[in-house]
Design a protein around this motif. Sequence first.
Motif, PDB file in Angstrom:
ATOM      1  N   ILE A   1      21.281  43.284  39.028  1.00 12.02           N
ATOM      2  CA  ILE A   1      20.254  42.917  40.259  1.00 12.02           C
ATOM      3  C   ILE A   1      19.955  41.229  39.358  1.00 12.02           C
ATOM      4  O   ILE A   1      20.424  40.170  39.637  1.00 12.02           O
ATOM      5  CB  ILE A   1      18.731  43.190  40.624  1.00 12.02           C
ATOM      6  N   ARG A   2      19.373  41.692  37.745  1.00 13.27           N
ATOM      7  CA  ARG A   2      19.723  40.488  37.259  1.00 13.27           C
ATOM      8  C   ARG A   2      20.819  39.493  36.915  1.00 13.27           C
ATOM      9  O   ARG A   2      21.065  38.447  37.184  1.00 13.27           O
ATOM     10  CB  ARG A   2      19.261  40.907  36.153  1.00 13.27           C
ATOM     11  N   PHE A   3      22.397  40.464  37.015  1.00 11.95           N
ATOM     12  CA  PHE A   3      23.348  39.525  36.936  1.00 11.95           C
ATOM     13  C   PHE A   3      23.687  39.079  37.742  1.00 11.95           C
ATOM     14  O   PHE A   3      23.982  37.997  38.529  1.00 11.95           O
ATOM     15  CB  PHE A   3      24.537  40.987  36.667  1.00 11.95           C
ATOM     16  N   GLY A   4      23.739  39.951  39.253  1.00 12.20           N
ATOM     17  CA  GLY A   4      24.190  39.381  41.215  1.00 12.20           C
ATOM     18  C   GLY A   4      22.950  38.334  41.365  1.00 12.20           C
ATOM     19  O   GLY A   4      23.699  36.890  41.630  1.00 12.20           O
ATOM     20  N   LEU A   5      21.745  37.740  40.716  1.00 16.56           N
ATOM     21  CA  LEU A   5      20.712  36.822  41.072  1.00 16.56           C
ATOM     22  C   LEU A   5      20.827  36.478  40.658  1.00 16.56           C
ATOM     23  O   LEU A   5      20.301  34.937  40.189  1.00 16.56           O
ATOM     24  CB  LEU A   5      19.551  37.230  41.680  1.00 16.56           C
ATOM     25  N   LYS A   6      21.680  36.107  38.879  1.00 18.21           N
ATOM     26  CA  LYS A   6      21.250  34.796  37.803  1.00 18.21           C
ATOM     27  C   LYS A   6      20.212  35.212  37.783  1.00 18.21           C
ATOM     28  O   LYS A   6      19.077  34.504  37.535  1.00 18.21           O
ATOM     29  CB  LYS A   6      22.139  33.890  37.919  1.00 18.21           C
ATOM     30  N   ILE A   7      19.438  36.215  37.468  1.00 19.09           N
ATOM     31  CA  ILE A   7      18.156  36.252  37.060  1.00 19.09           C
ATOM     32  C   ILE A   7      17.479  36.395  35.347  1.00 19.09           C
ATOM     33  O   ILE A   7      17.812  37.170  34.865  1.00 19.09           O
ATOM     34  CB  ILE A   7      17.043  36.934  37.851  1.00 19.09           C
ATOM     35  N   ASP A   8      17.282  34.913  35.071  1.00 18.86           N
ATOM     36  CA  ASP A   8      17.111  34.685  33.342  1.00 18.86           C
ATOM     37  C   ASP A   8      16.226  33.952  32.945  1.00 18.86           C
ATOM     38  O   ASP A   8      16.105  32.570  34.061  1.00 18.86           O
ATOM     39  CB  ASP A   8      18.092  34.896  32.476  1.00 18.86           C
TER      40      ASP A   8
END
Length: 247
Positions: free
Chosen positions: A148-155
């Motif tokens: 999810i973090r990778f797919g939605l660029k969550i950082d």
Amino acid sequence: MPTPRLVTIPYSHYCEKARWALERGGVKFLEEMHAPIFAWRGALGAGGGRTVPVLVTDDGVFPESTDVLRWVDAHGRPPEPYFPPDMPEVEPLVSMFDRKLGPATRRVGYFHVLRGDPSYAEEVLTTDVPAWEARGVRAFGWAIRRAIRFGLKIDEAGAARSKAVIDEVFAAVNERLADGRSTLAGDAFTAADLTFAALAGPLIMPPAYAKRFGGTDRLPSPLAALRKEALATKAGAFAMRIYEAYR
Ligand SMILES: N[C@@H](CCC(=O)N[C@@H](CS)C(=O)NCC(=O)O)C(=O)O
């Protein structure tokens, strides 16, 4: 007609938008709920794309939340139309909220939920989904959170950029409300109000939506602080009022 089916991720704010529109429109439907990632199979299997909501009806498959509102206008009985023909300003407002506000509140919400207590994140991700999907999320929790973090660029940087987008959209809504109007377009509740309130949901957390996150008392503290800040704005208070009056 066979009962329409709505494929969802239960806590998704775009799904909440579609669910709200169908319920307010008096449409009886079945909700097929999935965990994230698992929802791809549900959405594609229903004839949609990769995202939810997908509405499956007798007269077609509707893979965009805004098309669900249009479908309800045509087939349901909403107390007032979501897209009144004499209010052309509704359409661009909805489109702006769909493009800007929805992705931004999602990123900020996910950022704080996924970096907090993993068991809380797991609970949010698995509530109301089929048991085997919940088992999958629990077994592969770390990998799913990472996907999810990778797919939605969550950082951190993405969440900060998204917060700036939210501030920009809220400023536009504040400005619109400055003349004292009670709804965004004209003097009737429309798709613009519903879309703004639903997509502001991950930040504003109206109790009717926050139940998908275990209630407002259980929000990770940075998200609770952002909620407080948002509710102190005209736009944030407006979103809450729309929920209370029309949900
Ligand atoms: N434009 C779409 C956006 C829907 C959307 O982004 N849904 C998210 C859940 S909030 C989703 O299904 N994401 C899965 C993915 O992107 O893989 C709509 O309005 O329906």
